[in-house]
Each structure stands twice: as C-alpha cells, then as structure tokens.
Design a protein around this motif. Structure first.
Motif, PDB file in Angstrom:
ATOM      1  N   SER A 178      67.210  84.886  65.334  1.00  0.00           N
ATOM      2  CA  SER A 178      67.441  85.377  66.514  1.00  0.00           C
ATOM      3  C   SER A 178      67.533  84.251  67.654  1.00  0.00           C
ATOM      4  O   SER A 178      68.167  84.392  68.721  1.00  0.00           O
ATOM      5  CB  SER A 178      66.220  86.253  67.023  1.00  0.00           C
ATOM      6  N   SER A 179      66.893  83.047  67.368  1.00  0.00           N
ATOM      7  CA  SER A 179      67.325  81.968  68.346  1.00  0.00           C
ATOM      8  C   SER A 179      67.447  80.679  67.629  1.00  0.00           C
ATOM      9  O   SER A 179      67.081  80.701  66.436  1.00  0.00           O
ATOM     10  CB  SER A 179      66.362  81.955  69.121  1.00  0.00           C
ATOM     11  N   THR A 180      67.803  79.668  68.442  1.00  0.00           N
ATOM     12  CA  THR A 180      68.048  78.408  67.711  1.00  0.00           C
ATOM     13  C   THR A 180      67.273  77.196  68.555  1.00  0.00           C
ATOM     14  O   THR A 180      67.367  77.304  69.677  1.00  0.00           O
ATOM     15  CB  THR A 180      69.413  77.936  67.791  1.00  0.00           C
ATOM     16  N   THR A 181      66.479  76.566  67.787  1.00  0.00           N
ATOM     17  CA  THR A 181      65.841  75.011  68.166  1.00  0.00           C
ATOM     18  C   THR A 181      66.889  74.016  68.173  1.00  0.00           C
ATOM     19  O   THR A 181      67.377  73.684  67.195  1.00  0.00           O
ATOM     20  CB  THR A 181      64.730  74.890  67.643  1.00  0.00           C
ATOM     21  N   SER A 182      66.988  73.471  69.281  1.00  0.00           N
ATOM     22  CA  SER A 182      68.043  72.461  69.361  1.00  0.00           C
ATOM     23  C   SER A 182      67.632  70.961  69.106  1.00  0.00           C
ATOM     24  O   SER A 182      66.432  70.869  69.852  1.00  0.00           O
ATOM     25  CB  SER A 182      68.766  72.416  70.726  1.00  0.00           C
ATOM     26  N   GLN A 183      68.225  70.154  68.573  1.00  0.00           N
ATOM     27  CA  GLN A 183      67.981  68.871  68.459  1.00  0.00           C
ATOM     28  C   GLN A 183      69.153  67.902  68.434  1.00  0.00           C
ATOM     29  O   GLN A 183      70.104  68.437  67.999  1.00  0.00           O
ATOM     30  CB  GLN A 183      67.166  68.375  67.249  1.00  0.00           C
ATOM     31  N   PRO A 222      76.546  92.702  53.659  1.00  0.00           N
ATOM     32  CA  PRO A 222      76.083  91.990  54.880  1.00  0.00           C
ATOM     33  C   PRO A 222      74.580  91.857  55.008  1.00  0.00           C
ATOM     34  O   PRO A 222      73.963  92.648  54.883  1.00  0.00           O
ATOM     35  CB  PRO A 222      76.498  92.693  56.057  1.00  0.00           C
ATOM     36  N   VAL A 223      73.910  90.607  55.074  1.00  0.00           N
ATOM     37  CA  VAL A 223      72.488  90.614  55.048  1.00  0.00           C
ATOM     38  C   VAL A 223      71.948  89.808  56.559  1.00  0.00           C
ATOM     39  O   VAL A 223      70.658  89.821  56.721  1.00  0.00           O
ATOM     40  CB  VAL A 223      72.011  89.859  53.880  1.00  0.00           C
ATOM     41  N   ALA A 224      72.627  88.986  57.046  1.00  0.00           N
ATOM     42  CA  ALA A 224      72.051  88.388  58.202  1.00  0.00           C
ATOM     43  C   ALA A 224      73.417  87.966  59.056  1.00  0.00           C
ATOM     44  O   ALA A 224      74.431  87.685  58.615  1.00  0.00           O
ATOM     45  CB  ALA A 224      71.425  86.988  57.732  1.00  0.00           C
ATOM     46  N   ASP A 225      73.052  87.552  60.486  1.00  0.00           N
ATOM     47  CA  ASP A 225      74.017  86.944  61.248  1.00  0.00           C
ATOM     48  C   ASP A 225      74.018  85.584  61.134  1.00  0.00           C
ATOM     49  O   ASP A 225      72.833  84.922  60.573  1.00  0.00           O
ATOM     50  CB  ASP A 225      73.553  87.061  62.803  1.00  0.00           C
ATOM     51  N   ALA A 226      75.208  84.719  61.405  1.00  0.00           N
ATOM     52  CA  ALA A 226      75.162  83.331  61.198  1.00  0.00           C
ATOM     53  C   ALA A 226      76.043  82.789  62.646  1.00  0.00           C
ATOM     54  O   ALA A 226      76.393  83.520  63.272  1.00  0.00           O
ATOM     55  CB  ALA A 226      76.214  83.045  60.060  1.00  0.00           C
ATOM     56  N   PRO A 227      75.741  81.512  62.874  1.00  0.00           N
ATOM     57  CA  PRO A 227      76.537  80.905  63.923  1.00  0.00           C
ATOM     58  C   PRO A 227      77.881  80.983  63.845  1.00  0.00           C
ATOM     59  O   PRO A 227      78.669  81.529  62.896  1.00  0.00           O
ATOM     60  CB  PRO A 227      75.972  79.309  63.822  1.00  0.00           C
ATOM     61  N   ALA A 228      78.658  80.903  65.028  1.00  0.00           N
ATOM     62  CA  ALA A 228      79.983  80.748  65.079  1.00  0.00           C
ATOM     63  C   ALA A 228      80.805  79.620  64.345  1.00  0.00           C
ATOM     64  O   ALA A 228      80.005  78.610  64.026  1.00  0.00           O
ATOM     65  CB  ALA A 228      80.398  80.802  66.651  1.00  0.00           C
ATOM     66  N   ASN A 229      81.766  79.916  63.676  1.00  0.00           N
ATOM     67  CA  ASN A 229      82.708  78.992  63.319  1.00  0.00           C
ATOM     68  C   ASN A 229      81.921  78.228  62.085  1.00  0.00           C
ATOM     69  O   ASN A 229      82.459  77.013  61.888  1.00  0.00           O
ATOM     70  CB  ASN A 229      83.233  78.309  64.199  1.00  0.00           C
ATOM     71  N   VAL A 230      81.325  78.747  61.349  1.00  0.00           N
ATOM     72  CA  VAL A 230      80.730  78.113  60.010  1.00  0.00           C
ATOM     73  C   VAL A 230      81.672  77.749  59.085  1.00  0.00           C
ATOM     74  O   VAL A 230      82.775  78.421  58.690  1.00  0.00           O
ATOM     75  CB  VAL A 230      79.520  79.048  59.436  1.00  0.00           C
ATOM     76  N   GLU A 271      66.269  84.645  57.677  1.00  0.00           N
ATOM     77  CA  GLU A 271      65.438  85.521  58.542  1.00  0.00           C
ATOM     78  C   GLU A 271      65.050  84.448  59.389  1.00  0.00           C
ATOM     79  O   GLU A 271      64.579  85.159  60.757  1.00  0.00           O
ATOM     80  CB  GLU A 271      64.584  86.511  57.707  1.00  0.00           C
ATOM     81  N   ASP A 272      64.805  83.252  59.369  1.00  0.00           N
ATOM     82  CA  ASP A 272      64.091  82.317  60.322  1.00  0.00           C
ATOM     83  C   ASP A 272      64.977  81.914  61.454  1.00  0.00           C
ATOM     84  O   ASP A 272      66.153  81.911  61.182  1.00  0.00           O
ATOM     85  CB  ASP A 272      63.441  81.270  59.571  1.00  0.00           C
ATOM     86  N   ASP A 273      64.502  81.440  62.555  1.00  0.00           N
ATOM     87  CA  ASP A 273      65.222  80.648  63.308  1.00  0.00           C
ATOM     88  C   ASP A 273      65.481  79.500  63.116  1.00  0.00           C
ATOM     89  O   ASP A 273      64.632  78.634  62.508  1.00  0.00           O
ATOM     90  CB  ASP A 273      64.251  80.478  64.771  1.00  0.00           C
ATOM     91  N   PRO A 274      66.585  79.127  63.077  1.00  0.00           N
ATOM     92  CA  PRO A 274      67.156  77.630  62.851  1.00  0.00           C
ATOM     93  C   PRO A 274      66.956  76.450  63.605  1.00  0.00           C
ATOM     94  O   PRO A 274      66.764  76.839  64.996  1.00  0.00           O
ATOM     95  CB  PRO A 274      68.664  77.874  62.589  1.00  0.00           C
ATOM     96  N   VAL A 284      67.622  65.080  57.425  1.00  0.00           N
ATOM     97  CA  VAL A 284      67.307  66.652  57.742  1.00  0.00           C
ATOM     98  C   VAL A 284      66.101  66.725  58.717  1.00  0.00           C
ATOM     99  O   VAL A 284      65.112  65.918  58.482  1.00  0.00           O
ATOM    100  CB  VAL A 284      66.863  67.203  56.376  1.00  0.00           C
ATOM    101  N   PRO A 285      66.197  67.309  59.880  1.00  0.00           N
ATOM    102  CA  PRO A 285      65.144  67.487  60.707  1.00  0.00           C
ATOM    103  C   PRO A 285      63.838  68.183  60.170  1.00  0.00           C
ATOM    104  O   PRO A 285      63.767  68.871  59.152  1.00  0.00           O
ATOM    105  CB  PRO A 285      65.793  68.273  61.836  1.00  0.00           C
ATOM    106  N   THR A 286      62.739  67.907  60.926  1.00  0.00           N
ATOM    107  CA  THR A 286      61.470  68.905  60.449  1.00  0.00           C
ATOM    108  C   THR A 286      61.660  70.082  60.950  1.00  0.00           C
ATOM    109  O   THR A 286      61.963  70.499  62.176  1.00  0.00           O
ATOM    110  CB  THR A 286      60.195  67.959  61.254  1.00  0.00           C
ATOM    111  N   LEU A 287      61.310  71.214  59.982  1.00  0.00           N
ATOM    112  CA  LEU A 287      61.407  72.447  60.263  1.00  0.00           C
ATOM    113  C   LEU A 287      60.043  73.094  60.327  1.00  0.00           C
ATOM    114  O   LEU A 287      58.823  72.526  59.810  1.00  0.00           O
ATOM    115  CB  LEU A 287      62.268  73.406  59.361  1.00  0.00           C
TER     116      LEU A 287
END
Length: 262
Positions: A8-13, A180-188, A215-218, A257-260
């Motif tokens: 549902s949302s994205t944490t940005s780095q 279909p099982v989930a939404d994804a970002p644009a232009n993957v 299902e988790d926020d990326p 890879v960032p810390t999740l």
C-alpha cells in the motif's frame, strides 16, 4: 507470503554514493539487448542472459568475468523474451511474455536444465503456455520462488502493474491460467526472489523495490543510471543484487540490498 494482498505504500531510500559498483560487463557483440539476468546455482560466478528481440535466436548466453562461456540454444520460439529466472534445482526459466501491442492470445515460459558442463549446445526444453483471465498484458518480470517453484509474472503498466501467479502445478500440454494476486509499481522491467525466498525485488528504469512479501510495503531504492535498465538478479549472498541493461557492451552493476523492516 499472502498472495492475495498488495503493498500500500513505499519507504524511499536513495542509494549511498558507494552502494553501487560495476561487477562486470557483457562484451559479447551478440548480446546487444540484454533483457534478463539470472545467476547460476551450478556454476559459481556465471550469469545467464538473453536478448529480447524477436529477430534473435532462442539462445541463453552463459557469461562470467572472462566473457561468454557457452551459448545455450532452446527448442523454443523467441517472440519477445523479457526475463530469466533460476532455481536451486538446476532449472532455468525464460519468459517469452513481452506483448507491447497487446496482440498475443497466450504467452510462454520455457524451462531447461542447467548443463553440468558449460558447452554450447541445444537443450531439451519444456514449454508452458499461459493466458490472463482479463485479456492480454505486457509482462517483463518473471519470478520463480526458490523452494515452492511457484511462478509469478509482473505486468509493465505506466501507472501501476499487477502481479499474476501461475497454478501450483503447471500443465505442459494445456494452457495455464494466471491469476492476479497483488499490485505492483509502474513500468516494472524485471524481478527476482532472494536465494532463500525470504525477500523479493522488482525494478523499473529508475528504482528497485524490495519486499518481504508481495503483501508488505516495499523499500524503494533509487538506482544508478543505466541506458535501459531491464534486468535484476540476487547474488548468492542475498545481500546484493546485480543490475543489467540493454545496449552493446552493457555494464552489470552491483547494488547493496537495503535493510528491510522485520
């Protein structure tokens, strides 16, 4: 992993200046449109890649720091190859799933077994055909879970994509219907599971999105610039990913890879 939920949302780095570096490059002139990357589970240091042009032969290139080790020809078509995945059981999965014009009634994923010895050869190929429940889509990302071997395709859409999952048992004789099982970002343009399956990544031209599960926020990471970023694969340590791009003599970059969140 709950397949029926979506982020549902994205944490940005923003990647630190030293977070990316060149790992190697693809110097083989036959690979001008590298559209997928997958690391070998059998041959340490080897990556598999392919072109995405419909005029290309159905071939996988096995490359390492020394150059091209082998060219593997599949008993398959090459309509629009977009991604490749590897699994610990020694299989390579190639996604013939591109459909920019929305004209394909079905798409295909080709499966071969990694050869014990890297010698240019033709490999016996299993073909799985797929269709979407809601009409055609252009999909450029293929992910295959390393332990369940469940197959996922992610559509490339300008606003938001969709993650589709294949049946748990694939039928090589009929047509497998994706769900279909989930939404994804644009232009993957690519995706991959970590070697232990505890994490996954999706990328587009400018960002990579790291998830614990669909299902988790990326956690979103700004990527270094590439001519046309089309590929991504985890390294064996699970702590880095490799980024590939189309174009002649394209560089393959390594990204931490960032810390999740737990």
């Amino acid at each position: 992993m709950n397949d029926t939920s979506s982020a549902s949302s994205t944490t940005s780095q923003t990647h630190p200046p030293d977070a990316s570096q060149e790992a190697t490059s693809i110097d083989d002139p036959r690979v001008a449109q590298s559209s997928g990357l997958a690391r070998s589970y059998l041959h340490p240091g080897v990556l598999y890649t392919h072109n995405d042009r419909s005029t290309s032969a159905p071939q996988i290139f096995a490359i390492d720091a020394s150059g091209t080790r082998a060219v593997l020809t599949l008993e398959a078509q090459a309509v629009d190859w977009e991604d490749i995945a590897s699994t610990p059981d020694g299989r390579l999965w190639v996604a013939d799933t591109g459909d920019n014009d929305g004209a394909r009634s079905s798409i295909a994923v080709y499966v071969v077994t990694e050869p014990d010895v890297l010698t240019s050869s033709t490999l016996a190929t299993t073909t799985y055909r797929f269709t979407y429940p809601d009409g055609s889509h252009n999909a450029e990302a293929l992910l295959v879970h390393p332990t369940t071997h469940r197959l996922y395709l992610v559509t490339k859409d300008p606003v938001a994509g969709t993650v589709f999952v294949a049946p748990s048992e694939l039928d090589p004789e009929g047509v497998n219907v994706l769900e279909p099982v989930a939404d994804a970002p644009a232009n993957v343009t690519a995706g991959d599971f970590s070697p232990d399956g505890s994490m996954l990544v999706l990328r587009n031209q400018g960002r990579a999105y790291f998830y614990r599960g669909f299902e988790d926020d990326p956690v979103g990471v700004t990527l270094p610039k590439q001519p046309q970023g089309e590929a991504i694969t985890f390294e064996a340590d699970g702590a880095h990913v490799l980024l590939g791009s189309e174009g002649p003599q394209s560089q393959i970059l390594r990204l931490t890879v960032p810390t999740l969140p737990s």
